[in-house]
Design an enzyme around this catalytic site. Structure first.
Site, PDB file in Angstrom:
ATOM      1  N   GLY A   1      -7.301 -10.950   1.118  1.00 24.23           N
ATOM      2  CA  GLY A   1      -7.707  -9.585   0.839  1.00 24.23           C
ATOM      3  C   GLY A   1      -6.524  -8.636   0.819  1.00 24.23           C
ATOM      4  O   GLY A   1      -5.400  -9.019   0.473  1.00 24.23           O
ATOM      5  N   HIS A   2      -6.783  -7.414   1.205  1.00 25.43           N
ATOM      6  CA  HIS A   2      -5.772  -6.357   1.126  1.00 25.43           C
ATOM      7  C   HIS A   2      -4.656  -6.564   2.152  1.00 25.43           C
ATOM      8  O   HIS A   2      -3.487  -6.356   1.851  1.00 25.43           O
ATOM      9  CB  HIS A   2      -6.457  -4.999   1.343  1.00 25.43           C
ATOM     10  CG  HIS A   2      -5.572  -3.818   1.145  1.00 25.43           C
ATOM     11  ND1 HIS A   2      -4.979  -3.518  -0.068  1.00 25.43           N
ATOM     12  CD2 HIS A   2      -5.167  -2.837   2.000  1.00 25.43           C
ATOM     13  CE1 HIS A   2      -4.263  -2.412   0.046  1.00 25.43           C
ATOM     14  NE2 HIS A   2      -4.355  -1.984   1.297  1.00 25.43           N
ATOM     15  N   PHE A   3      -5.031  -6.958   3.364  1.00 26.01           N
ATOM     16  CA  PHE A   3      -4.046  -7.227   4.405  1.00 26.01           C
ATOM     17  C   PHE A   3      -3.824  -8.737   4.501  1.00 26.01           C
ATOM     18  O   PHE A   3      -4.300  -9.403   5.427  1.00 26.01           O
ATOM     19  CB  PHE A   3      -4.484  -6.623   5.740  1.00 26.01           C
ATOM     20  CG  PHE A   3      -4.356  -5.131   5.794  1.00 26.01           C
ATOM     21  CD1 PHE A   3      -3.104  -4.534   5.846  1.00 26.01           C
ATOM     22  CD2 PHE A   3      -5.475  -4.316   5.774  1.00 26.01           C
ATOM     23  CE1 PHE A   3      -2.958  -3.147   5.882  1.00 26.01           C
ATOM     24  CE2 PHE A   3      -5.349  -2.927   5.814  1.00 26.01           C
ATOM     25  CZ  PHE A   3      -4.085  -2.348   5.873  1.00 26.01           C
TER      26      PHE A   3
ATOM     27  N   ASP B   1       0.830  -1.195   0.000  1.00 25.80           N
ATOM     28  CA  ASP B   1       0.000   0.000   0.000  1.00 25.80           C
ATOM     29  C   ASP B   1       0.876   1.260   0.000  1.00 25.80           C
ATOM     30  O   ASP B   1       1.669   1.460  -0.926  1.00 25.80           O
ATOM     31  CB  ASP B   1      -0.953  -0.075   1.197  1.00 25.80           C
ATOM     32  CG  ASP B   1      -2.110   0.903   1.127  1.00 25.80           C
ATOM     33  OD1 ASP B   1      -1.886   2.085   1.459  1.00 25.80           O
ATOM     34  OD2 ASP B   1      -3.220   0.500   0.773  1.00 25.80           O
TER      35      ASP B   1
END
Length: 291
Positions: free
Chosen positions: A265-267, A103
């Site tokens: 997912g994102h994390f 990110d």
């Protein structure tokens, strides 16, 4: 049991917190976190790597346990956050290192590589974007609008990113086993980014984020020219930086190792730690990096 050392260093007049583990003489690996979290996101990854590497994970200014000077006292840009990271690594005697970016960590990592290409021995990107392909349009549309025209018409939409519901969504969306994700993660992130005055810090970084996109052609040229070993590990369900962002690295680095993890997912470290750690250890062993 791996000892994780929790330390502070004064860098350019600011107190920077970092986690460090592993032998000082071992190859170095810098872990650069994303929004809205801190080096806490690496709390379980560090022990999985510290037997073989000197692992260093700083908190960016405005996040976690590092200083968070007011937005009117520090120019919060990704260039400025890179300055702090670069100076911290120099202070710690780290001149060559592999880098893990996620990110917000990605635009910092790309700047570090462009400033000193010889310093970077390998790149691990976990939802660390470098291509237009990675932006999920519906998620990013409000931020692009705010960056182009900051004001009362565009600010409310991006302020929602600081809410507890939005931060929880970042952790749980696309995760097939949400019960594996510790609720303390989003609770702590929400508390920290909502400290008095920190909303203005985050808004400044939202405005500056659009400035990362024009940097991408330079990053792509760096990949082609330097052929840096790169591992991309992405959650299939990430709807902030979609999996096409992972696959795009192969355009400029045909030998890139790319994995899209089903149910993640994102994390990704919150639900698939062992999978990601296994890929990292294999990648760094196979490439011989860092060295």
């Amino acid at each position: 049991m791996v000892e994780i050392r929790h330390r502070y260093a004064t860098v350019q007049g600011h107190r920077v917190f970092y986690r460090e583990a592993g032998p000082r003489e071992a190859p170095a690996l810098a872990l650069l976190h994303g929004f809205p979290t801190s080096s806490r996101m690496f709390r379980d990854l560090i022990p999985a790597l510290a037997d073989r590497f000197r692992v260093i994970a700083p908190d960016h200014l405005g996040f976690g346990n590092s200083d968070a000077p007011p937005a009117d006292a520090f120019a919060y840009t990704f260039d400025a956050l890179t300055d702090i990271t670069e100076a911290l690594l120099a202070r710690l005697g780290v001149t060559r290192y592999a880098v893990y970016v996620q990110d917000y960590g990605a635009p910092i990592g790309w700047r570090l590589a462009l400033r000193d290409p010889d310093a970077i021995t390998a790149v691990i990107t976990q939802s660390g974007n470098a291509y237009e392909d990675g932006f999920v349009p519906d998620f990013w549309k409000p931020l692009w609008a705010y960056a182009e025209d900051p004001g009362p018409e565009t600010e409310p939409a991006v302020r929602t990113a600081l809410s507890l519901d939005a931060i929880r969504w970042q952790y749980l969306h696309g995760v097939d086993r949400p019960e594996l994700v510790d609720p303390d993660t989003w609770a702590a992130d929400h508390r920290e980014v909502n400290r008095p005055g920190n909303d203005l810090v985050q808004l400044a970084l939202f405005r500056d984020y659009a400035g990362n996109r024009p940097l991408y052609p330079q990053v792509h040229a760096y990949f082609r020219e330097r052929r840096v070993p790169l591992l991309a590990v992405w959650g299939e369900g990430d709807e902030i930086f979609g999996p096409d962002g992972a696959r795009a690295f192969a355009r400029d680095l045909p030998d890139a190792e790319i994995h899209v993890v089903r149910g993640g997912g994102h994390f990704l470290l919150e639900s698939h730690l062992d999978t990601v750690a296994g890929y990292i250890r294999g990648f760094l062993t196979t490439t011989g990096a860092p060295a």
